[in-house]
Design an enzyme around this catalytic site. Structure first.
Site, short mmCIF file in Angstrom:
data_model
loop_
_atom_site.label_atom_id
_atom_site.label_comp_id
_atom_site.label_asym_id
_atom_site.label_seq_id
_atom_site.Cartn_x
_atom_site.Cartn_y
_atom_site.Cartn_z
N GLU A 93 0.83 -1.19 0.00
CA GLU A 93 0.00 0.00 0.00
C GLU A 93 0.87 1.25 0.00
OE1 GLU A 93 -4.19 -1.54 1.91
OE2 GLU A 93 -2.83 -0.43 3.22
N CYS A 152 3.62 8.55 0.77
CA CYS A 152 4.17 7.59 1.72
C CYS A 152 4.42 6.27 1.00
CB CYS A 152 3.20 7.40 2.88
SG CYS A 152 3.76 6.22 4.13
N CYS A 159 6.09 -6.70 7.01
CA CYS A 159 7.14 -6.16 7.87
C CYS A 159 7.54 -7.21 8.90
CB CYS A 159 6.66 -4.89 8.58
SG CYS A 159 7.96 -4.04 9.52
N CYS A 163 6.28 -4.32 15.61
CA CYS A 163 5.85 -3.30 16.56
C CYS A 163 4.41 -3.61 16.97
CB CYS A 163 5.94 -1.91 15.95
SG CYS A 163 7.62 -1.43 15.49
N CYS A 166 1.14 -1.65 15.59
CA CYS A 166 1.06 -1.42 14.14
C CYS A 166 0.33 -2.56 13.45
CB CYS A 166 2.47 -1.27 13.58
SG CYS A 166 2.53 -1.01 11.80
N GLY A 210 6.89 -2.06 5.89
CA GLY A 210 8.26 -2.55 5.91
C GLY A 210 9.23 -1.63 6.65
N SER A 240 12.10 6.61 7.64
CA SER A 240 11.81 6.27 9.03
C SER A 240 12.33 4.87 9.33
CB SER A 240 10.30 6.33 9.27
OG SER A 240 9.98 5.91 10.58
N LEU A 264 11.21 6.43 17.96
CA LEU A 264 11.61 6.25 19.35
C LEU A 264 10.49 5.57 20.16
CD1 LEU A 264 13.78 6.78 21.51
CD2 LEU A 264 12.73 9.03 21.88
N ASN A 265 9.36 6.23 20.26
CA ASN A 265 8.11 5.65 20.78
C ASN A 265 8.12 5.26 22.25
OD1 ASN A 265 7.03 5.93 18.20
ND2 ASN A 265 7.67 3.87 17.59
N ASN A 339 -2.99 5.64 15.98
CA ASN A 339 -4.11 5.40 15.06
C ASN A 339 -4.63 3.98 15.28
OD1 ASN A 339 -3.96 7.94 13.53
ND2 ASN A 339 -1.94 7.18 12.95
N CYS A 382 -0.63 6.53 9.84
CA CYS A 382 0.58 5.86 10.34
C CYS A 382 0.22 4.61 11.14
CB CYS A 382 1.35 6.84 11.22
SG CYS A 382 2.85 6.17 11.94
#
Length: 399
Positions: A93, A152, A159, A163, A166, A210, A240, A264-265, A339, A382
């Protein structure tokens, strides 16, 4: 006959191909221009080439091979999410965001100045002042009615980083994309919108499906194609990474280098390992040390992305820890309100917590911005990309 994609080939590779066909080397430059400047979709459209050469290329299985937009979803905010199909049938996507999402604010580049001046954001949300010459220049551009958008891009099918917040992580990893498949997403979207490079302002973010730094060679090769071929400067690109420490150090040595955004998160390794298991391999200290090896000019800033998860990493003590981590770095922070997605057990922080977190970072001397969510209603924001193939809002292209 096996089809051979021309899109993705470098100029030296095209010269070798033309030489093998007994052609003069200037033909390679003509093919290069047709592929990347004109963004043709078929060999037959390369009308600068003699009909005989076009027929020979076709007979030998040569195709342009640009990824194909097969489905599209349009958000209420104008964002468009595309399902891109590769030659082998695999899909990723890609997202088109008219006017961007504010991710460039404060990074000192031309794209940031456009964002801050044209939308009247200078002096707000921790942004740095913009000089009067810049204001006058960008004001003239705004009056001329030019377009500004962000694309984007995905770098892998799925991926592998996993995470926990995500949706893409739920797909796992299927394969890397080639340089042509990465850059080809951009070309396909530019063609869809009739973008004129040099007139319209286009920003690119390698933030789709990814981990770009786990597909490093193809990522860097795609940057070269986008800069040297399509004509988008690397200063308008941001890559990123979740934090692949050896690749960050390698990235620091590149002569052609987009801006870096590190996801970082979390403000400490304990929380980060819970939401980003890759932290077990490279902790925050290792990542920050690698980031510090990147050569920085006076107007260069590293972006730290921070997804705010309600009750997990959004408390005042976390803000204080972020300030301590980034003290003395030429950096800015982009806050991203999480999100949501199905099957992911997190919640969004309340607006007051977001405001307090941002204010604490700004008061501590760290330029801090809140990324505008784009396309949440169509799962284009995101962390929401998931190779969707059957949702009501999707429109099959050409149907």
């Amino acid at each position: 006959m096996e089809r051979a994609a021309l899109f993705g080939m470098s100029l030296p590779e095209l010269m070798e191909r033309m030489g093998a066909l007994g052609q003069k080397l200037y033909r390679a430059r003509q093919v290069w221009e047709a592929l990347y400047k004109q963004r043709v979709s078929s060999v037959e459209e390369m009308t600068v080439l003699p009909a005989e050469l076009r027929a020979r290329l076709t007979d030998e299985g040569a195709v342009v091979g640009m990824p194909e937009i097969v489905q599209a979803a349009v958000s209420v905010d104008g964002t468009e999410r595309y399902l891109m199909r590769m030659a082998d049938g695999e899909t990723v996507e890609t997202v088109w965001m008219p006017d961007g999402d504010g991710g460039e604010r404060g990074d000192g580049t031309e794209a940031a100045l456009e964002e801050e001046v044209l939308e009247g954001r200078e002096g707000n949300e921790g942004s740095r002042p913009v000089d009067k010459v810049d204001k006058r220049n960008w004001g003239a551009l705004a009056a001329a009615g030019y377009r500004r958008a962000t694309i984007c891009i995905s770098s892998q099918v799925g991926c592998a980083v996993n995470c926990q917040f995500c949706l893409t992580a739920k797909l796992g990893i299927k394969r890397n994309l080639t340089a042509g498949e990465i850059a080809g997403q951009v070309a396909a979207v530019l063609n869809r919108h009739g973008v004129k490079i040099g007139k319209d302002r286009i920003n690119l973010v390698f933030m789709g499906m990814g981990e770009p730094f786990l597909n490093y060679e193809a990522f860097i090769a795609s940057v070269r194609l986008l800069v040297e071929g399509i004509g988008i400067p690397e200063s308008r690109m941001t890559v990123s990474t979740s934090g692949i420490e050896p690749a960050i150090r390698r990235f620091a040595q590149e002569t052609l280098r987009p801006k870096l955004a590190l996801s970082l998160n979390a403000s400490n390794d304990v929380v980060r390992e819970q939401i980003m298991p890759i932290t077990r391999k490279w902790n925050i200290a290792q990542l920050l040390d690698a980031v510090r090896t990147i050569p920085m000019g006076k107007r260069d800033w590293v972006t730290f992305e921070y997804v705010l998860l309600g009750g997990v990493n959004d408390q005042p003590e976390h803000a204080r820890e972020v300030l301590a981590l980034l003290k003395g770095m030429h950096a800015k922070v982009n806050l991203i309100v999480w999100n949501p997605g199905p099957g992911i057990a997190y919640t969004q922080p309340d607006p007051e917590s977001v405001a307090v977190f941002q204010k604490m970072l700004i008061d501590g001397g760290m330029p801090t911005y809140i990324r505008r969510p784009r396309g949440r209603d169509i799962y284009a924001a995101c962390g929401q990309l998931k190779r969707t193939v059957s949702e009501p809002e999707l429109v099959t292209i050409g149907a």
